[in-house]
Design a protein around this motif. Structure first.
Motif, PDB file in Angstrom:
ATOM      1  N   LEU A  31       1.665  -2.719  -8.993  1.00 34.46           N
ATOM      2  CA  LEU A  31       1.067  -2.184  -7.776  1.00 34.46           C
ATOM      3  C   LEU A  31       1.418  -3.042  -6.562  1.00 34.46           C
ATOM      4  CD1 LEU A  31      -2.621  -1.112  -8.543  1.00 34.46           C
ATOM      5  CD2 LEU A  31      -0.740   0.349  -7.809  1.00 34.46           C
ATOM      6  N   ASP A  32       1.481  -4.355  -6.759  1.00 31.97           N
ATOM      7  CA  ASP A  32       1.800  -5.249  -5.648  1.00 31.97           C
ATOM      8  C   ASP A  32       3.147  -4.888  -5.023  1.00 31.97           C
ATOM      9  OD1 ASP A  32      -0.511  -6.818  -5.766  1.00 31.97           O
ATOM     10  OD2 ASP A  32       0.325  -8.055  -7.371  1.00 31.97           O
ATOM     11  N   GLU A  33       4.134  -4.574  -5.868  1.00 32.47           N
ATOM     12  CA  GLU A  33       5.443  -4.189  -5.349  1.00 32.47           C
ATOM     13  C   GLU A  33       5.408  -2.789  -4.756  1.00 32.47           C
ATOM     14  OE1 GLU A  33       8.511  -4.591  -8.253  1.00 32.47           O
ATOM     15  OE2 GLU A  33       8.766  -6.725  -7.846  1.00 32.47           O
ATOM     16  N   LEU A  67      10.961   3.165  -7.919  1.00 32.62           N
ATOM     17  CA  LEU A  67       9.837   3.595  -7.099  1.00 32.62           C
ATOM     18  C   LEU A  67       9.358   2.507  -6.142  1.00 32.62           C
ATOM     19  CD1 LEU A  67       7.734   5.537  -9.782  1.00 32.62           C
ATOM     20  CD2 LEU A  67       9.355   6.476  -8.114  1.00 32.62           C
ATOM     21  N   SER A  68       9.538   1.246  -6.513  1.00 35.60           N
ATOM     22  CA  SER A  68       9.084   0.156  -5.651  1.00 35.60           C
ATOM     23  C   SER A  68      10.226  -0.483  -4.855  1.00 35.60           C
ATOM     24  CB  SER A  68       8.363  -0.918  -6.479  1.00 35.60           C
ATOM     25  OG  SER A  68       9.169  -1.378  -7.530  1.00 35.60           O
ATOM     26  N   GLU A 113      -5.285   4.275   6.926  1.00 34.22           N
ATOM     27  CA  GLU A 113      -4.123   3.400   7.149  1.00 34.22           C
ATOM     28  C   GLU A 113      -2.857   4.130   6.721  1.00 34.22           C
ATOM     29  OE1 GLU A 113      -2.294  -0.937   5.771  1.00 34.22           O
ATOM     30  OE2 GLU A 113      -4.371  -0.462   5.298  1.00 34.22           O
ATOM     31  N   THR A 114      -1.770   3.837   7.414  1.00 32.85           N
ATOM     32  CA  THR A 114      -0.449   4.304   6.991  1.00 32.85           C
ATOM     33  C   THR A 114       0.509   3.123   7.049  1.00 32.85           C
ATOM     34  OG1 THR A 114       0.272   4.932   9.224  1.00 32.85           O
ATOM     35  CG2 THR A 114      -0.861   6.626   7.925  1.00 32.85           C
ATOM     36  N   GLU A 115       1.526   3.183   6.204  1.00 31.33           N
ATOM     37  CA  GLU A 115       2.540   2.121   6.211  1.00 31.33           C
ATOM     38  C   GLU A 115       3.899   2.710   5.855  1.00 31.33           C
ATOM     39  OE1 GLU A 115       3.552  -2.334   4.375  1.00 31.33           O
ATOM     40  OE2 GLU A 115       1.918  -1.149   3.516  1.00 31.33           O
ATOM     41  N   HIS A 116       4.916   2.321   6.638  1.00 29.45           N
ATOM     42  CA  HIS A 116       6.290   2.674   6.318  1.00 29.45           C
ATOM     43  C   HIS A 116       6.985   1.437   5.770  1.00 29.45           C
ATOM     44  CE1 HIS A 116      10.669   2.954   7.410  1.00 29.45           C
ATOM     45  NE2 HIS A 116      10.500   4.012   6.645  1.00 29.45           N
ATOM     46  N   ILE A 117       7.599   1.568   4.599  1.00 32.16           N
ATOM     47  CA  ILE A 117       8.276   0.449   3.945  1.00 32.16           C
ATOM     48  C   ILE A 117       9.757   0.796   3.836  1.00 32.16           C
ATOM     49  CG2 ILE A 117       8.372  -1.020   1.899  1.00 32.16           C
ATOM     50  CD1 ILE A 117       5.475   0.003   1.302  1.00 32.16           C
ATOM     51  N   PRO A 118      10.633   0.133   4.582  1.00 38.37           N
ATOM     52  CA  PRO A 118      12.067   0.388   4.445  1.00 38.37           C
ATOM     53  C   PRO A 118      12.543   0.026   3.043  1.00 38.37           C
ATOM     54  CG  PRO A 118      11.580  -0.903   6.413  1.00 38.37           C
ATOM     55  CD  PRO A 118      10.339  -0.896   5.576  1.00 38.37           C
ATOM     56  N   LYS A 141       4.732   8.276  -0.751  1.00 37.05           N
ATOM     57  CA  LYS A 141       5.875   9.191  -0.669  1.00 37.05           C
ATOM     58  C   LYS A 141       7.148   8.362  -0.766  1.00 37.05           C
ATOM     59  CE  LYS A 141       3.561  10.114   2.915  1.00 37.05           C
ATOM     60  NZ  LYS A 141       2.243   9.643   2.400  1.00 37.05           N
ATOM     61  N   VAL A 142       7.951   8.613  -1.787  1.00 34.91           N
ATOM     62  CA  VAL A 142       9.114   7.782  -2.099  1.00 34.91           C
ATOM     63  C   VAL A 142      10.384   8.523  -1.704  1.00 34.91           C
ATOM     64  CG1 VAL A 142      10.333   6.499  -3.892  1.00 34.91           C
ATOM     65  CG2 VAL A 142       7.843   6.814  -4.055  1.00 34.91           C
ATOM     66  N   GLY A 143      11.191   7.914  -0.852  1.00 33.19           N
ATOM     67  CA  GLY A 143      12.471   8.494  -0.460  1.00 33.19           C
ATOM     68  C   GLY A 143      13.478   8.413  -1.590  1.00 33.19           C
TER      69      GLY A 143
END
Length: 267
Positions: free
Chosen positions: A110-112, A174-175, A151-156, A195-197
């Protein structure tokens, strides 16, 4: 072809610039002529679409289509948690000590997955569903329950394929892929919609306008080409359906479980 070579070829082909090129073409008027062929190739039920094929100006516009009214029924069970998407269940199960176990032979931290978010601790003994959207599927993402976006977060990240081969062949897809996370607070706790690109997904976009408070089944976001949603519930906040298994197909609005209004009573 050995596994190492397949992994190397996937690594080389999973580059951002390839997704950008694909996305640019799909948004160009030139792509319009491919819509009927694309729909036939993937056996897309075009009768469900909001508009006839001829009314879509680009392939991307068709791919991100809305459905005609009444084509999906959102479960009305009190405190229902529903599928946010049309998808195949790639994996589902309890989160054990912060791990999503045996997702196509791999364990995910989950951390990743949540990029070290301080909210991670709330989900360490919760429940998860990995929902894979193929090119055939409707690609809009909806709220799995009513609640407030807190909260929302975008992770490149990367754009590895998230189909069965990609999840099995590549490490921790997935991570490592690009992610857009929405944390939604409901009456008994919180859910995370991850949501995973993926390869050829030129972007993941929120619906506009996006309200702060959503009703169950209300539009949240959409993918441009196929990808995956990982849905997480907090510890002791959901009673999942025991009949749903990996490999099952689900539709947006279909019941996944029941949210517990006062989860302190389940401890």
């Amino acid at each position: 072809m050995n596994r190492w070579l397949l992994r190397a070829m996937t690594e080389l082909s999973s580059r951002k610039f390839i997704s950008r090129i694909t996305g640019s073409f799909a948004k160009s008027p030139l792509s319009r002529r491919l819509i009927p062929r694309f729909a036939a190739l993937y056996r897309i039920p075009v009768e469900e679409a909001e508009k006839p094929l001829s009314d879509y100006a680009t392939l991307n516009e068709f791919f991100t289509r809305r459905l005609a009214p009444g084509r999906r029924i959102v479960d009305s069970t009190p405190d229902a948690l529903v599928s946010p998407v049309d998808a195949r269940v790639a994996a589902c199960g309890p989160i054990e000590n912060g791990l999503l176990l045996q997702v196509k032979g791999q364990d995910y931290s989950l951390d990743e997955l949540l990029n070290g978010s301080p909210r991670t601790g709330q989900y360490r003994s919760g429940y998860y569903w990995v929902l894979y959207l193929s090119p055939t599927d409707y690609h809009r993402i909806h709220a799995p329950c009513g609640g407030e976006i807190v909260e929302t977060e975008h992770i490149p990240g990367r754009v590895y394929p998230v189909n069965e081969r990609g999840l099995t062949l590549m490490r921790r897809v997935l991570s490592r892929n690009e992610r857009l996370i929405t944390y939604l607070r409901h009456g008994g706790g919180e859910v995370a919609v991850v949501k995973v690109g993926a390869l050829n997904v030129s972007s993941i976009k929120y619906a506009e306008p996006l309200p702060r408070v959503l009703e169950r089944g209300q539009e949240l976001a959409y993918f441009e080409f196929g990808s995956t949603v990982v849905l997480l519930t907090e510890d002791d906040t959901c009673l999942p359906l025991t009949t749903l298994q990996a490999g099952d197909q689900v539709r947006m609005g279909q019941l996944l479980g029941t949210l517990v209004a006062d989860h302190t009573n389940t401890r």
